[in-house]
Write a protein that holds these residues in place. Structure first.
Motif: not given
Length: 289
Positions: A118-124, A145-153
């Motif tokens: 969901i965060i990925n979609n919003l940041l995209h 920010l999305n790179f950090i989000n996806l790297s964490s995942l």
């Protein structure tokens, strides 16, 4: 037992995997947010591929007109990049379909990405909105920010089932990593200057290092393949812009090395001698976000 299940179409293990409070309403909210943000991401991507914005104080262009307006060292071929995203959106649709599966294990796995998708979609969505309006500083912030989000995942659970891993984890992560350079090269002053291109000749090799890291350490051939496609997008655009140059040569070398590494890892996985996904991945969602 049968009567109890008849009144609750969402099984207890499914709700527990998705939400700690095990509320059916929370599960429905999760599905609604997932679908809504995914559609939002698709709509803005398609709309601004064919239309430019009509508001804002800076240059307003379509997505790929922005790409073509700046002859940076990371300028991409719009056809290859668009196909990449089209396939990614389709695979994400397949992933979302698993949220409605009657199989508990599949729903558990689909829910395991939690809020990251969901965060990925919003940041995209935010990235596209500011990118087409030439707010490249904000665009860089959102993509980082999305790179950090996806790297964490990725690093929390690197061995997801394939129907999750490619569309939700490795596909967006590979794009986000390259987009940091793509948008960053546009953002810097004099992006087409000799100095900027020299730095581009250096930083493009980070794509190779980044891709080989996942291929070697995690045996993740999807990351290798994704980055090889994006390297090809860079190489084709650079070749048609300036034949006598190093950047397109470097990009094609990176593409070739990553593709070969991908095949070396993917073939054993396809024949059963190497497996990207373990059974621990199916249990990982039960650990919770």
């Amino acid at each position: 037992m049968r009567e109890g299940r008849a009144h609750c179409p969402i099984s207890q293990p499914v709700r527990k995997a998705c939400f700690p409070y095990q509320e059916r309403s929370d599960y429905m909210v999760y599905k609604i947010l997932t679908i809504t943000t995914w559609l939002l991401s698709i709509i803005v991507s398609f709309y601004y591929t064919f239309h430019k914005p009509h508001d804002g104080h800076w240059h307003r262009r379509k997505i790929w007109h922005q790409n073509d307006a700046y002859h940076t060292a990371f300028r991409m071929n719009d056809i290859i990049a668009s196909v990449y995203w089209l396939v990614l959106f389709i695979l994400q649709g397949v992933y979302i379909a698993h949220l409605f599966s009657g199989t508990v294990e599949l729903v558990n796995a689909a829910c395991s990405v939690g809020s990251h998708f969901i965060i990925n979609n919003l940041l995209h969505f935010a990235f596209v909105m500011v990118f087409v309006r030439s707010l490249f500083g904000w665009a860089e912030l959102f993509v980082v920010l999305n790179f950090i989000n996806l790297s964490s995942l990725y690093f929390r659970h690197p061995a997801y089932a394939r129907f999750i891993h490619q569309p939700v984890v490795s596909g967006p992560l590979a794009w986000t990593f390259v987009a940091i350079y793509w948008n960053g090269a546009i953002m810097v002053p004099h992006s087409a200057s000799l100095v900027a291109r020299i730095f581009g000749n250096i930083f493009i090799w980070s794509i190779l290092v980044y891709g080989l890291f996942f291929v070697i350490v995690y045996k993740d051939y999807t990351m290798g393949f994704n980055l090889s496609v994006l390297s090809a997008a860079i190489g084709v655009a650079q070749f048609f812009h300036q034949v006598i140059a190093l950047q397109w040569i470097f990009a094609f070398v990176i593409m070739a090395v990553l593709f070969i590494a991908t095949v070396v890892v993917a073939v054993p996985a396809a024949t059963g001698r190497g497996v990207l996904i373990t059974r621990d991945a199916e249990r990982a969602p039960l650990l919770g976000e």
